[in-house]
Each structure stands twice: as C-alpha cells, then as structure tokens.
Design an enzyme around this catalytic site. Structure first.
Site, PDB file in Angstrom:
ATOM      1  N   ASP A 261       0.903  -1.441  -0.338  1.00 27.91           N
ATOM      2  CA  ASP A 261       0.391   0.127   0.234  1.00 27.91           C
ATOM      3  C   ASP A 261       0.846   1.400  -0.210  1.00 27.91           C
ATOM      4  O   ASP A 261       1.636   1.398   1.239  1.00 27.91           O
ATOM      5  CB  ASP A 261      -0.773   0.228   1.434  1.00 27.91           C
ATOM      6  CG  ASP A 261      -1.913   1.475   1.050  1.00 27.91           C
ATOM      7  OD1 ASP A 261      -1.728   1.996   0.653  1.00 27.91           O
ATOM      8  OD2 ASP A 261      -2.871   0.517   1.733  1.00 27.91           O
TER       9      ASP A 261
ATOM     10  N   LYS B 101      -1.006  10.069   0.354  1.00 24.79           N
ATOM     11  CA  LYS B 101      -1.152  11.178   1.498  1.00 24.79           C
ATOM     12  C   LYS B 101      -0.010  11.500   2.464  1.00 24.79           C
ATOM     13  O   LYS B 101       0.377  10.491   3.429  1.00 24.79           O
ATOM     14  CB  LYS B 101      -2.777  10.586   2.299  1.00 24.79           C
ATOM     15  CG  LYS B 101      -3.784  10.871   1.247  1.00 24.79           C
ATOM     16  CD  LYS B 101      -5.428  11.442   2.237  1.00 24.79           C
ATOM     17  CE  LYS B 101      -6.771  11.049   1.541  1.00 24.79           C
ATOM     18  NZ  LYS B 101      -8.144  10.728   2.406  1.00 24.79           N
TER      19      LYS B 101
END
Length: 319
Positions: A225, A229
């Site tokens: 992952d 952000k």
C-alpha cells in the site's frame, strides 16, 4: 385662601393621589402585568429557552456518540469472531494491545464457497497464525528448503505461480485478507505445489518475535500500500525501523526484493534501502533493477501499466 403647590399634579394622572392616598388614573391590572413580562423576566425566559436548546443538543450529541460507540463495538466483535473452525484466527496476536501505527488495514470481505473450502481443508496443513508466542523454524516448515518471506500477496496468483515455477524454494506468505488466504491455498493445491505456507497476521510481529536470526533466504514485498497522502507516509512498510527488524533474520547475501508502481514510494524505498548499513544495492548504477524473470507480471500490475504507470523493482542484498 389655601396654599397651592407650585407644580400641582394634574388630576387623573397616574401619580395623582386619591382621597385614601392611592394613585388615581388608569386602573392597574395585576393579571396583565403578570402576563406581560418585565425586562428581567424576558431575559430569564430567553435563558431558559437557550438552556433547553443546549440540553437538547447535548442529548442528541450523547445519543450520536453512543450509536458510534455501539457501531465500533459491533465491528470490533465482528473482527474478533472466528470465521471458520480450525481456520485463520481473527486476531491471532491480540493486536488490540498493539499501540504502534500499522502499515495494513484488516478488512472483512466476502469469502467464496471455494475459498472457504480451501481454508477448512488446507489451513490445518499449510496455515499458521502469527500469535507471537513461539519461534518458528522456517527450514523445518519446508523440510529443509531455503525459505523466502513474502509480505502481502493479495489474491495469491503471483505467489502460486512463483511456487510452481521454483519448487526448490519455500515461500512463507503473510497477509491478513481472508479471501486471499483461501485463494492462495486453493491455487497451490491445484498446481500440486507443496512449498507454500500461509501466515495470518502482522508481519512485524513475525519478524520481531517468531523468527530466529539468519533463518530466511530472502524477503519479497510486491506492491505494498503506497499510502499516498502525506499524513499517512508514516504507515508505509519500507522504513528504517522495519529494515532494522528484517536485517537480523536474513542470511548474509539474502535478497530484499521490493516492487511498486507508485513513483514517490519507489523513491522512498530506494532512499531508505540505500541509507541502511546492512543492505547493498545489486544494481550496478545504484538505482532500480530490471524486473527479474521469476517475478510474474500480475493482473494488477498489467492494469497499472495500461494506465501508464511505471513499475520499479529494487533488489538489495543483506551484507
């Protein structure tokens, strides 16, 4: 002649005295006076109304908080519930006691009938829970084969193919996604591969508490992952602290192989691995490596390439 006041009070005014000394003029209506609040009474009424509104808002907020707490508790209990008898545990290491930031998010997805059947039939044979209560011997798990740890295998297609292509290497595959665990077990069984073990739980606990020094021949982290952000970058798996856990359990010369299609994460991986004293880049130019033939081109990777993504491979040796 009687003496008159200099400023006599006009007759009929409210202050004009009557014979008995009470004021004359318009009659005083006590009921009307009570019905029409004075200035202080109006302020009190406004304060009461404001207090009532505030109390209603507080009650509504309390009810909303109670609903959120109940929903959270239901979700927690759902995560804790065992899914299949004899299958992977919902929370093998009691992770509710772990206060660190995690790099993964457990999720409960629908398990197909085939995946459930594979879990019920094959988990007792090829599955293990990362409970942090024992030290594993990877060589014993795979009857003496060299063992590579793979963290995060998705639905397991690439892992199953690598296992089938290289039966002389054991793959200890870690993930928390139950459908993927069942799918990988089913694929390996269908291919006749016996060199796959599926570990359920947190890879950090496995590395920190359940593996002996120099017990692994390699580490694979494919398409983790990227946590794009900025405020979530601390959740990315490839960090200096993580490499500190990895280095002791790898044999000298063991390869750490990472791959990602997220450019900023690839740059971070390269920077972190290059800076760590226990790892050395196998690429001659100190950059990214070509995709090795043993890493299959996955469906996910193909979709990224179709969108114009650039996939970077990094291969670093433990020194």
């Amino acid at each position: 002649m009687s003496e008159q006041p200099l400023n006599p009070t006009p007759a009929g005014s409210p202050d004009a005295p009557s014979i008995d000394g009470t004021p004359t003029g318009p009659a005083r209506n006590d009921d009307a006076a009570e019905a029409k609040p004075t200035g202080s009474t109006a302020a009190d009424a406004l304060a009461d109304a404001t207090a009532d509104a505030t109390a209603e808002e507080t009650t509504a907020a309390d009810e909303a908080a109670a609903l959120r707490a109940a929903s959270f508790e239901r979700a927690r209990r759902l995560r804790m519930e065992p899914r299949f008898p004899g299958g992977p545990a919902a929370d093998p290491a009691g992770s509710h006691h772990e206060r660190r930031i995690r790099s993964f998010q457990p999720r409960r997805s629908r398990v197909t009938t085939g995946q459930q059947e594979s879990l019920e039939r094959l988990w007792p044979k090829w599955g293990l829970d990362i409970d942090g209560k024992r030290v594993l011997d990877p060589a014993e798990l795979f009857d003496g084969l060299p063992v590579v740890l793979e963290i995060g295998f998705g639905m397991g297609e690439a892992t199953a193919q690598m296992a089938a292509d290289d039966p002389g290497t054991g793959i200890l595959a870690v993930d928390v996604h139950t459908p993927g665990q069942g799918n990988l077990l089913g694929l390996a069984d269908k291919a006749g591969s016996t060199n796959v073990r599926v570990a359920n739980g947190d890879a950090v606990i496995l590395l920190r508490e359940m593996l002996a020094p120099e017990s692994l021949d390699g580490l694979r982290v494919y398409f983790p992952d990227p946590w794009p952000k900025a405020r979530h970058h601390k959740r990315r798996l490839i960090q200096p602290d993580f490499l500190d856990l990895v280095a002791p359990v790898l044999k000298p010369g063991a390869i750490v192989h990472c791959a990602t299609d997220w450019e900023p994460y690839a740059e971070q991986m390269l920077e972190v691995l290059t800076a760590h004293p226990r790892f050395e880049n196998t690429a001659a130019d100190g950059g990214y490596a070509p995709r090795p033939a043993f890493r299959p081109l996955t469906r996910f990777e193909g979709q990224g390439l179709d969108k114009g993504h650039v996939v970077h491979d990094l291969l670093f040796a433990r020194v």
